[in-house]
Design an enzyme around this catalytic site. Structure first.
Site, PDB file in Angstrom:
ATOM      1  N   ASP A  53       0.849  -1.195   0.000  1.00  0.00           N
ATOM      2  CA  ASP A  53       0.000   0.000   0.000  1.00  0.00           C
ATOM      3  C   ASP A  53       0.886   1.246   0.000  1.00  0.00           C
ATOM      4  OD1 ASP A  53      -3.208   0.469   1.038  1.00  0.00           O
ATOM      5  OD2 ASP A  53      -1.831   2.169   1.077  1.00  0.00           O
ATOM      6  N   ASN A 109     -12.658  -3.443   2.911  1.00  0.00           N
ATOM      7  CA  ASN A 109     -13.532  -2.283   3.100  1.00  0.00           C
ATOM      8  C   ASN A 109     -14.578  -2.333   2.000  1.00  0.00           C
ATOM      9  OD1 ASN A 109     -12.133  -1.154   5.309  1.00  0.00           O
ATOM     10  ND2 ASN A 109     -10.632  -0.222   3.935  1.00  0.00           N
ATOM     11  N   GLN A 116     -14.172   2.654   1.672  1.00  0.00           N
ATOM     12  CA  GLN A 116     -13.556   2.077   0.468  1.00  0.00           C
ATOM     13  C   GLN A 116     -13.286   3.223  -0.495  1.00  0.00           C
ATOM     14  OE1 GLN A 116     -15.878  -0.866  -1.699  1.00  0.00           O
ATOM     15  NE2 GLN A 116     -14.283  -1.076  -3.270  1.00  0.00           N
ATOM     16  N   VAL A 118     -11.001   2.711  -3.470  1.00  0.00           N
ATOM     17  CA  VAL A 118     -10.663   2.232  -4.815  1.00  0.00           C
ATOM     18  C   VAL A 118     -11.720   1.195  -5.221  1.00  0.00           C
ATOM     19  CG1 VAL A 118      -8.942   1.066  -6.250  1.00  0.00           C
ATOM     20  CG2 VAL A 118      -8.188   2.668  -4.485  1.00  0.00           C
ATOM     21  N   HIS A 122     -10.328  -5.524  -3.013  1.00  0.00           N
ATOM     22  CA  HIS A 122      -8.971  -5.888  -2.568  1.00  0.00           C
ATOM     23  C   HIS A 122      -9.003  -6.226  -1.091  1.00  0.00           C
ATOM     24  CE1 HIS A 122      -9.639  -1.557  -2.365  1.00  0.00           C
ATOM     25  NE2 HIS A 122      -8.934  -1.570  -1.230  1.00  0.00           N
ATOM     26  N   HIS A 124      -6.994  -6.142   2.369  1.00  0.00           N
ATOM     27  CA  HIS A 124      -5.856  -5.520   3.051  1.00  0.00           C
ATOM     28  C   HIS A 124      -5.223  -6.564   3.979  1.00  0.00           C
ATOM     29  CE1 HIS A 124      -6.835  -1.123   2.392  1.00  0.00           C
ATOM     30  NE2 HIS A 124      -8.020  -1.643   2.138  1.00  0.00           N
TER      31      HIS A 124
END
Ligand code: 5GP
Length: 136
Positions: A53, A109, A116, A118, A122, A124
């Protein structure tokens, strides 16, 4: 007269590109996967990519991103069941690679309440420090 107007409209659309098929916009993570944007990629396979990240919230903060640009957890279907399992197994693999022997946290998220940011689902992976609970 009507025919002339139609012809003029056709010419305008043709020259403004409106008649071309829409170019599908890649997500940020697709651009990183395709090496069109910089990214620190730690792991990749046929189904997903793991990258650091850019704004880490822990000493290790890795995003595990499917190649398929599914927008969010909410958009997953039963067809994605094994993909989701795969993302967790990759998280486990990366956690071992990063030597997160004292534990780690995985988070999806989903939507604005979860912040969230993006629109490409995904997972994390966070570790390397003591976490608190409940999360912020
Ligand atoms: P979300 O908020 O959607 O759950 O997570 C998106 C994550 O992507 C955030 O933790 C954010 O720091 C990260 N991010 C945003 N832009 C970039 C980027 O350009 N490169 C990388 N590697 N991560 C990014």
């Amino acid at each position: 007269m009507k025919l002339v107007l139609l012809l003029l409209r056709w010419l305008r659309d043709a020259f403004s590109g409106a008649m071309l098929p829409p170019v599908s916009e890649k997500t940020l993570f697709q651009k990183i996967m395709d090496r069109e944007e910089p990214g620190d990629i730690l792991y990749e396979d046929d189904l997903c990519v793991a990258l650091r990240d850019i704004n880490p919230q822990a000493p290790t903060h890795v995003l595990i991103v499917p190649r398929n640009p599914i927008p969010s957890l909410d958009a997953l279907t039963e067809e994605d069941e094994s993909l989701v399992g795969h993302l967790f197994l990759v998280a486990q693999k990366v956690a071992a690679q990063e030597r997160l022997t004292d534990g780690y946290r995985t988070v999806f998220n989903n939507g604005p309440d979860a912040q969230q940011t993006v629109g490409h689902v995904h997972l994390h992976l966070l570790g390397g420090r003591q976490m608190s609970w409940p999360p912020g």
